[in-house]
Write a protein that holds these residues in place. Structure first.
Motif, PDB file in Angstrom:
ATOM      1  N   UNK A  41      39.912  75.309  27.700  1.00 56.31           N
ATOM      2  CA  UNK A  41      38.627  75.940  28.186  1.00 56.31           C
ATOM      3  C   UNK A  41      39.025  76.816  29.601  1.00 56.31           C
ATOM      4  N   UNK A  42      40.059  76.702  30.314  1.00 58.19           N
ATOM      5  CA  UNK A  42      40.558  77.189  31.408  1.00 58.19           C
ATOM      6  C   UNK A  42      41.232  78.538  31.091  1.00 58.19           C
ATOM      7  N   UNK A  43      41.981  78.451  30.054  1.00 55.47           N
ATOM      8  CA  UNK A  43      42.739  79.678  29.528  1.00 55.47           C
ATOM      9  C   UNK A  43      41.741  80.548  29.001  1.00 55.47           C
ATOM     10  N   UNK A  44      40.631  80.171  28.440  1.00 59.66           N
ATOM     11  CA  UNK A  44      39.614  81.079  27.840  1.00 59.66           C
ATOM     12  C   UNK A  44      38.939  81.818  29.203  1.00 59.66           C
ATOM     13  N   UNK A  45      38.619  80.929  30.060  1.00 59.49           N
ATOM     14  CA  UNK A  45      38.089  81.304  31.306  1.00 59.49           C
ATOM     15  C   UNK A  45      38.836  82.594  31.987  1.00 59.49           C
ATOM     16  N   UNK A  46      40.263  82.098  32.004  1.00 58.27           N
ATOM     17  CA  UNK A  46      41.355  83.159  32.718  1.00 58.27           C
ATOM     18  C   UNK A  46      41.132  84.417  32.061  1.00 58.27           C
ATOM     19  N   UNK A  47      40.978  84.521  30.486  1.00 60.39           N
ATOM     20  CA  UNK A  47      40.883  85.773  29.932  1.00 60.39           C
ATOM     21  C   UNK A  47      39.543  86.551  30.023  1.00 60.39           C
ATOM     22  N   UNK A 104      25.044  78.968  24.011  1.00 57.77           N
ATOM     23  CA  UNK A 104      24.973  80.355  23.800  1.00 57.77           C
ATOM     24  C   UNK A 104      26.571  80.484  23.392  1.00 57.77           C
ATOM     25  N   UNK A 105      26.736  82.009  23.229  1.00 61.33           N
ATOM     26  CA  UNK A 105      27.960  82.198  22.524  1.00 61.33           C
ATOM     27  C   UNK A 105      29.307  81.924  23.249  1.00 61.33           C
ATOM     28  N   UNK A 106      29.042  82.016  24.755  1.00 66.60           N
ATOM     29  CA  UNK A 106      30.128  81.898  25.616  1.00 66.60           C
ATOM     30  C   UNK A 106      30.559  80.461  25.478  1.00 66.60           C
ATOM     31  N   UNK A 107      29.442  79.714  25.529  1.00 65.43           N
ATOM     32  CA  UNK A 107      29.577  78.067  25.481  1.00 65.43           C
ATOM     33  C   UNK A 107      30.398  77.561  24.005  1.00 65.43           C
ATOM     34  N   UNK A 108      30.088  78.378  22.998  1.00 65.55           N
ATOM     35  CA  UNK A 108      31.025  78.206  21.934  1.00 65.55           C
ATOM     36  C   UNK A 108      32.200  78.507  21.805  1.00 65.55           C
ATOM     37  N   UNK A 109      32.506  79.812  22.639  1.00 60.39           N
ATOM     38  CA  UNK A 109      33.896  80.329  22.679  1.00 60.39           C
ATOM     39  C   UNK A 109      34.772  79.197  23.851  1.00 60.39           C
ATOM     40  N   UNK A 110      34.076  78.696  24.685  1.00 58.26           N
ATOM     41  CA  UNK A 110      35.003  77.738  25.542  1.00 58.26           C
ATOM     42  C   UNK A 110      35.037  76.538  24.857  1.00 58.26           C
ATOM     43  N   UNK A 111      33.934  75.914  24.095  1.00 66.56           N
ATOM     44  CA  UNK A 111      34.012  74.671  23.494  1.00 66.56           C
ATOM     45  C   UNK A 111      34.995  74.489  22.386  1.00 66.56           C
ATOM     46  N   UNK A 112      35.021  75.852  21.541  1.00 61.89           N
ATOM     47  CA  UNK A 112      36.042  75.931  20.435  1.00 61.89           C
ATOM     48  C   UNK A 112      37.424  76.019  20.945  1.00 61.89           C
ATOM     49  N   UNK A 115      37.385  86.463  32.607  1.00 58.62           N
ATOM     50  CA  UNK A 115      37.194  86.681  33.966  1.00 58.62           C
ATOM     51  C   UNK A 115      38.352  87.736  34.312  1.00 58.62           C
ATOM     52  N   UNK A 116      39.487  87.754  33.703  1.00 60.53           N
ATOM     53  CA  UNK A 116      40.563  88.497  33.768  1.00 60.53           C
ATOM     54  C   UNK A 116      41.420  88.097  35.079  1.00 60.53           C
ATOM     55  N   UNK A 117      41.396  87.105  35.545  1.00 55.46           N
ATOM     56  CA  UNK A 117      42.166  86.732  36.640  1.00 55.46           C
ATOM     57  C   UNK A 117      42.497  85.234  36.566  1.00 55.46           C
ATOM     58  N   UNK A 118      43.712  84.927  37.265  1.00 54.01           N
ATOM     59  CA  UNK A 118      44.339  83.797  37.168  1.00 54.01           C
ATOM     60  C   UNK A 118      43.526  82.964  38.400  1.00 54.01           C
ATOM     61  N   UNK A 119      42.855  83.275  39.099  1.00 51.68           N
ATOM     62  CA  UNK A 119      42.397  82.441  40.239  1.00 51.68           C
ATOM     63  C   UNK A 119      41.395  81.298  39.805  1.00 51.68           C
ATOM     64  N   UNK A 120      40.941  81.249  38.645  1.00 54.34           N
ATOM     65  CA  UNK A 120      40.149  80.230  38.137  1.00 54.34           C
ATOM     66  C   UNK A 120      41.078  79.135  37.920  1.00 54.34           C
ATOM     67  N   UNK A 121      42.209  79.273  37.881  1.00 56.75           N
ATOM     68  CA  UNK A 121      43.309  78.329  37.738  1.00 56.75           C
ATOM     69  C   UNK A 121      43.343  77.097  38.846  1.00 56.75           C
ATOM     70  N   UNK A 122      42.732  77.675  39.946  1.00 55.26           N
ATOM     71  CA  UNK A 122      42.503  76.714  41.162  1.00 55.26           C
ATOM     72  C   UNK A 122      41.730  75.451  40.581  1.00 55.26           C
ATOM     73  N   UNK A 123      40.852  75.507  39.518  1.00 59.20           N
ATOM     74  CA  UNK A 123      40.304  74.599  39.186  1.00 59.20           C
ATOM     75  C   UNK A 123      40.957  73.786  38.266  1.00 59.20           C
ATOM     76  N   UNK A 124      42.261  73.751  38.084  1.00 59.97           N
ATOM     77  CA  UNK A 124      43.077  73.163  37.090  1.00 59.97           C
ATOM     78  C   UNK A 124      43.166  71.772  37.840  1.00 59.97           C
ATOM     79  N   UNK A 125      43.443  71.245  38.861  1.00 53.34           N
ATOM     80  CA  UNK A 125      43.664  70.043  39.420  1.00 53.34           C
ATOM     81  C   UNK A 125      42.176  69.109  39.457  1.00 53.34           C
TER      82      UNK A 125
END
Length: 161
Positions: A116-122, A72-80, A124-134
């Protein structure tokens, strides 16, 4: 040079086939966005055989087509985001003889996940998804190593271009 378009078409089709095969593999790592990255095998090979410009074009075309066909459009955004950042890092590292194909691919796997993590943070407007980084770091190293090893072996045997 007249075979250039034909090779590009073949590699685009191959990357799309790998993208499709990846959707069929029932691997769930429990973390959104973690995949094997089979299509990146083709990107790494084109990067080393044809250069970063063709690899970038192939990557963008593959991501957009696969997104419309399988996502979908979000998968394109994250993948790009992941794909462009990853390719920029891999292109820079591949120009230096400090890293093997596997090392370059591992760096690409890590930076793909970072993009992809940077886009996810933007989104969902939170840095909490950064916990996935490790977890994404480990996944990027492992999948990048597998893709890099296979790409290295293919590059030794490929006789086109």
């Amino acid at each position: 040079m007249k075979n250039r378009a034909a090779y590009f078409g073949v590699f685009t089709a191959l990357a799309l086939i790998f993208s499709y095969v990846e959707t069929l593999i029932p691997i769930n790592f429990g973390i959104p966005g973690v995949k094997l990255g089979l299509a990146n095998l083709v990107i790494v090979i084109v990067l080393y055989k044809r250069g970063w410009k063709e690899a970038l074009l192939l990557s963008v075309v593959r991501i957009v087509l696969a997104g419309f066909i399988f996502g979908n459009l979000f998968s394109i955004l994250y993948s790009l985001a992941g794909g462009i950042l990853s390719l920029a890092v891999m292109a820079a590292l591949s120009k230096r003889d400090l890293f093997s194909v596997t090392g370059v691919s591992m760096a690409g796997g890590i930076t793909h996940n970072v993009g992809q993590l940077i886009v996810a943070m933007l989104v969902v407007e939170t840095y909490q998804v950064g916990y996935y980084f490790s977890v994404l770091l480990i996944a990027g190293v492992l999948t990048g190593a597998v893709i890099g090893i296979v790409a290295s072996e293919v590059l030794k045997r490929i006789r086109i271009f």
